[in-house]
Design a protein around this motif. Structure first.
Motif, PDB file in Angstrom:
ATOM      1  N   ALA A  34       0.811  -1.217   0.000  1.00 32.13           N
ATOM      2  CA  ALA A  34       0.000   0.000   0.000  1.00 32.13           C
ATOM      3  C   ALA A  34       0.841   1.263   0.000  1.00 32.13           C
ATOM      4  CB  ALA A  34      -0.930   0.008   1.218  1.00 32.13           C
ATOM      5  N   GLU A  35       2.130   1.143   0.316  1.00 31.91           N
ATOM      6  CA  GLU A  35       2.963   2.336   0.418  1.00 31.91           C
ATOM      7  C   GLU A  35       3.073   3.100  -0.894  1.00 31.91           C
ATOM      8  OE1 GLU A  35       6.615   0.641   1.610  1.00 31.91           O
ATOM      9  OE2 GLU A  35       7.161  -0.030  -0.370  1.00 31.91           O
ATOM     10  N   ALA A  37       0.706   3.384  -3.185  1.00 30.33           N
ATOM     11  CA  ALA A  37      -0.603   3.791  -3.688  1.00 30.33           C
ATOM     12  C   ALA A  37      -0.724   5.305  -3.712  1.00 30.33           C
ATOM     13  CB  ALA A  37      -1.701   3.188  -2.813  1.00 30.33           C
ATOM     14  N   MET A  40      -0.739   8.766  -0.594  1.00 33.85           N
ATOM     15  CA  MET A  40       0.121   8.349   0.514  1.00 33.85           C
ATOM     16  C   MET A  40       1.369   9.211   0.511  1.00 33.85           C
ATOM     17  SD  MET A  40       0.522   5.802   2.886  1.00 33.85           S
ATOM     18  CE  MET A  40      -0.356   4.364   2.258  1.00 33.85           C
ATOM     19  N   SER A 226      -3.721   5.586  11.924  1.00 33.39           N
ATOM     20  CA  SER A 226      -4.031   5.278  10.527  1.00 33.39           C
ATOM     21  C   SER A 226      -3.567   3.878  10.141  1.00 33.39           C
ATOM     22  CB  SER A 226      -3.373   6.301   9.599  1.00 33.39           C
ATOM     23  OG  SER A 226      -4.020   7.553   9.673  1.00 33.39           O
ATOM     24  N   GLY A 229      -6.234   1.552  12.185  1.00 36.51           N
ATOM     25  CA  GLY A 229      -7.650   1.792  11.946  1.00 36.51           C
ATOM     26  C   GLY A 229      -8.446   2.026  13.201  1.00 36.51           C
ATOM     27  N   ARG A 261      -6.553   9.707   6.260  1.00 38.50           N
ATOM     28  CA  ARG A 261      -7.590   8.676   6.363  1.00 38.50           C
ATOM     29  C   ARG A 261      -7.483   7.921   7.686  1.00 38.50           C
ATOM     30  NH1 ARG A 261      -6.502   4.856   2.574  1.00 38.50           N
ATOM     31  NH2 ARG A 261      -4.789   5.905   1.493  1.00 38.50           N
ATOM     32  N   ASN A 263      -7.665   4.775   8.096  1.00 39.56           N
ATOM     33  CA  ASN A 263      -6.937   3.515   7.961  1.00 39.56           C
ATOM     34  C   ASN A 263      -6.156   3.533   6.654  1.00 39.56           C
ATOM     35  OD1 ASN A 263      -8.871   2.988   5.960  1.00 39.56           O
ATOM     36  ND2 ASN A 263     -10.199   1.926   7.417  1.00 39.56           N
ATOM     37  N   GLY A 264      -5.414   2.467   6.418  1.00 43.97           N
ATOM     38  CA  GLY A 264      -4.648   2.358   5.187  1.00 43.97           C
ATOM     39  C   GLY A 264      -3.207   2.816   5.303  1.00 43.97           C
ATOM     40  N   TRP A 266       0.703   2.733   7.414  1.00 40.70           N
ATOM     41  CA  TRP A 266       1.569   1.723   8.013  1.00 40.70           C
ATOM     42  C   TRP A 266       2.721   2.418   8.718  1.00 40.70           C
ATOM     43  CZ3 TRP A 266       6.698   1.215   6.429  1.00 40.70           C
ATOM     44  CH2 TRP A 266       7.032   1.852   5.227  1.00 40.70           C
ATOM     45  N   PRO A 284      -1.640   7.871   5.101  1.00 38.78           N
ATOM     46  CA  PRO A 284      -2.650   7.837   4.024  1.00 38.78           C
ATOM     47  C   PRO A 284      -3.450   9.129   3.992  1.00 38.78           C
ATOM     48  CG  PRO A 284      -3.466   6.649   5.939  1.00 38.78           C
ATOM     49  CD  PRO A 284      -2.078   7.141   6.296  1.00 38.78           C
TER      50      PRO A 284
END
Length: 286
Positions: A34-35, A37, A40, A226, A229, A261, A263-264, A266, A284
């Motif tokens: 996800a990093e 995406a 971010m 984040s 979540g 956000r 969540n999402g 790390w 995120p």
């Protein structure tokens, strides 16, 4: 080098070197997919404790294909003499002097740094003084204004008073109130604040930074929130090497809650020659 005077006769020093190379990177940590995406921003925050070897680790991490790379870097306990290397290896930086009688630095000057690693970006350097009385240190923030992914962005690195007792607690409380009040006046699409707050997540002073979770009186979401979540005020401990001290989190990466956000994200930590762990991850964005 451009010099301007700040409170207590401190000097705000800003080097103007070009970005001219990188140190090869070795990382033991692989970040989630996800990093990469959209939406971010990848960040590092580290109290390097005046150690050039810890700065080397930050440079390596910022260039790592496994991270991969950092877009914003927040550093604390930086000797002014390290600025040319920081700007050469990392990017455009702002420096806030906290102390000009630090014997551990060759030039006796220590402070905080924030870096934007896009060498082609236009940046505006700034420094914020907290005007906290009680010590021979000028607590505050090193800040940069720049455009990130089309967003007007302000990123600030800070270091709050260390130690225990009512006087120290009052200094930290006054400092975090300034962070909250100043940030509320900044008209930006993205605000990031990170550094060594010298207090654990549930401490009263942190109420004025956290914008979600128990007793929140501020406007920021911490990167751990984040990443998990949930709104708990917690996270990986960042100081000391004794694993049983799992409550020893004093280093943070915050994003304005309206810009991030729930969540999402790390977050990870990594040992360096500093007595703090390097904190890094992905924030995120909404």
């Amino acid at each position: 080098m451009k010099l301007s005077t700040s409170r207590h006769g401190a000097v705000l020093a800003v080097a103007t070197l070009a970005l001219t190379g990188a140190i090869g990177a070795v990382s033991t940590t692989t970040a989630p997919a996800a990093e990469a995406a959209p939406g971010m921003v990848r960040v590092i925050s580290h109290n390097i404790a005046k150690k050039p070897e810890a700065l080397t680790k930050v440079i390596q991490k910022s260039k790592s294909d496994r991270f991969p790379g950092a877009e914003v870097v927040f550093l604390q306990e930086v000797c002014q003499s390290m600025l040319p290397r920081i700007e050469e290896k990392l990017g455009k930086a702002s420096f806030h002097i906290r102390r000009d009688n630090q014997s551990d630095c060759s030039d006796n000057v220590i402070g905080e740094v924030v870096v934007y690693t896009d060498k082609n970006a236009r940046v505006e350097r700034d420094a914020v003084d907290f005007n906290v009385e009680g010590e021979d240190q000028n607590y505050g923030m090193a800040c940069l204004n720049f455009s990130y992914a089309g967003r007007s962005t302000r990123a600030c690195s800070t270091h709050l008073a260390s130690g225990d007792g009512p006087a120290k607690n009052a200094m930290r409380l006054a400092s975090t109130k300034v962070i909250r009040d100043k940030a509320r006046a900044w008209n930006k699409d993205l605000i990031l604040v990170a550094g060594d707050f010298n207090r654990e997540p549930m401490a009263r002073a942190m109420d004025y930074v956290y914008g979600v979770g128990p007793d929140a009186r501020g406007d920021f979401r911490e990167i751990t929130q984040s990443a998990t979540g949930n709104e708990a005020r917690t996270g990986r401990f960042t100081i000391g090497k004794v694993k049983k001290n799992t409550d020893r989190k004093v280093d943070y990466i915050f994003g304005w809650k309206g810009h991030t956000r729930v969540n999402g994200g790390w977050v990870k930590t990594e040992f360096t020659p500093s007595n703090h762990r390097m904190l890094f991850g992905g924030v995120p964005l909404r």
